[in-house]
Every structure is written in C-alpha cells, then in structure tokens.
Design a protein around this motif. Sequence first.
Motif, mmCIF file in Angstrom:
data_model
loop_
_atom_site.group_PDB
_atom_site.id
_atom_site.type_symbol
_atom_site.label_atom_id
_atom_site.label_comp_id
_atom_site.label_asym_id
_atom_site.label_seq_id
_atom_site.Cartn_x
_atom_site.Cartn_y
_atom_site.Cartn_z
ATOM 1 N N VAL A 46 0.850 -1.298 0.062
ATOM 2 C CA VAL A 46 -0.186 0.115 0.074
ATOM 3 C C VAL A 46 0.796 1.053 -0.146
ATOM 4 N N LEU A 47 0.664 2.584 -0.959
ATOM 5 C CA LEU A 47 1.425 3.359 -1.263
ATOM 6 C C LEU A 47 1.339 4.455 0.064
ATOM 7 N N PRO A 48 2.076 4.954 0.438
ATOM 8 C CA PRO A 48 1.645 6.578 1.850
ATOM 9 C C PRO A 48 0.469 6.982 1.352
ATOM 10 N N LYS A 49 -0.148 7.638 -0.110
ATOM 11 C CA LYS A 49 -1.336 8.633 -0.833
ATOM 12 C C LYS A 49 -1.515 7.715 -2.230
ATOM 13 N N PRO A 50 -2.851 7.983 -2.342
ATOM 14 C CA PRO A 50 -2.901 7.123 -3.449
ATOM 15 C C PRO A 50 -2.261 8.214 -5.157
ATOM 16 N N ALA A 68 2.954 -0.798 -11.518
ATOM 17 C CA ALA A 68 1.894 -0.758 -11.971
ATOM 18 C C ALA A 68 0.642 0.053 -10.260
ATOM 19 N N PHE A 69 -0.196 0.333 -10.597
ATOM 20 C CA PHE A 69 -0.733 1.082 -9.343
ATOM 21 C C PHE A 69 -1.997 -0.033 -9.276
ATOM 22 N N GLY A 74 -5.479 1.094 -3.447
ATOM 23 C CA GLY A 74 -3.828 2.150 -3.122
ATOM 24 C C GLY A 74 -2.534 1.598 -3.095
ATOM 25 N N ASN A 75 -2.518 0.004 -4.152
ATOM 26 C CA ASN A 75 -1.760 -0.443 -3.648
ATOM 27 C C ASN A 75 -0.261 -0.591 -5.350
ATOM 28 N N LEU A 76 0.838 -0.442 -4.927
ATOM 29 C CA LEU A 76 1.997 -0.518 -5.548
ATOM 30 C C LEU A 76 2.144 -1.663 -5.865
ATOM 31 N N ALA A 77 1.994 -2.482 -6.960
ATOM 32 C CA ALA A 77 2.460 -3.795 -7.494
ATOM 33 C C ALA A 77 3.271 -3.531 -8.942
ATOM 34 N N LEU A 89 -6.045 -1.650 -13.251
ATOM 35 C CA LEU A 89 -4.840 -1.009 -12.631
ATOM 36 C C LEU A 89 -4.225 -0.212 -13.766
ATOM 37 N N ILE A 90 -3.354 0.382 -13.791
ATOM 38 C CA ILE A 90 -2.522 1.546 -13.849
ATOM 39 C C ILE A 90 -1.628 1.508 -14.585
ATOM 40 N N LYS A 91 -0.186 1.359 -15.432
ATOM 41 C CA LYS A 91 1.651 0.919 -15.680
ATOM 42 C C LYS A 91 1.436 2.040 -15.789
#
Length: 117
Positions: A46-50, A68-69, A74-77, A89-91
């Motif tokens: 999970v990232l500190p902020k989306p 990806a996000f 709200g997590n980094l992948a 999912l956003i690259k």
Amino acid sequence: MKIRIDVSGGPVTATLDNNDSSIDFVKQLPMKLTLDDYASTEKISVLPKPLSTQGAPAGFTPSVGVIAFYAPWGNLAIFHKGFKYSSGLIKLGKIDSGLEVLARPGSLEVTITLVDE
C-alpha cells in the motif's frame, strides 16, 4: 524517469512511463515500503497516498517486470509473472534490471528513489 529500488540482494532499476500516475508516484519518493507476495505473481505494498488516475485507461494486461498502481486498493504492484487484464490497474513503468531479486519468496524491505538522469 528512472528509479532505483534498493533491496537486500542488490539494486533493481526501472524506467517509469510519462503519465499522471507515474509523476504522482515520483512526488512521493524517496519512500520505504514492505513488498509482500500476492498470488505468486507480484509483490505489492500500500502506498502512503493514492496516485492520480487522471487520464488513465480503465485497466490493462500486465507482463513480467511491469510496475503498476492498483487504484481500487491503493497499492503498488510489481509483477514477476504475467497476469490477466485487470480493471483499475494503471501501468507506471517497467523493471530494467534486477527483477530476479524482487521475485524471491517472502516480504522484502525496499527503499525506492529517483535516479538523476
């Protein structure tokens, strides 16, 4: 935009795409995260902020090495195996070197920094 992911076992380097989500990600650097295994396919945290989703497609199909996000959680992948199309999912970019370090089983403590080009 180049980033370095420092992890026990060696550095990992990546190139980020030029999109609103990636730019938002860079604004949060440097950051320390714990990357956890998920579905034997990716490392997530999970990232500190989306991140911004402005202008992002509805989703995409990640391949090996993609960063990806995942907006719904709200997590980094970071994918060490390919996966199916995923809505939300956003690259952000792609690993250039060191993916094998991230593919190891178990949680990994990492520090992510922007690299001056």
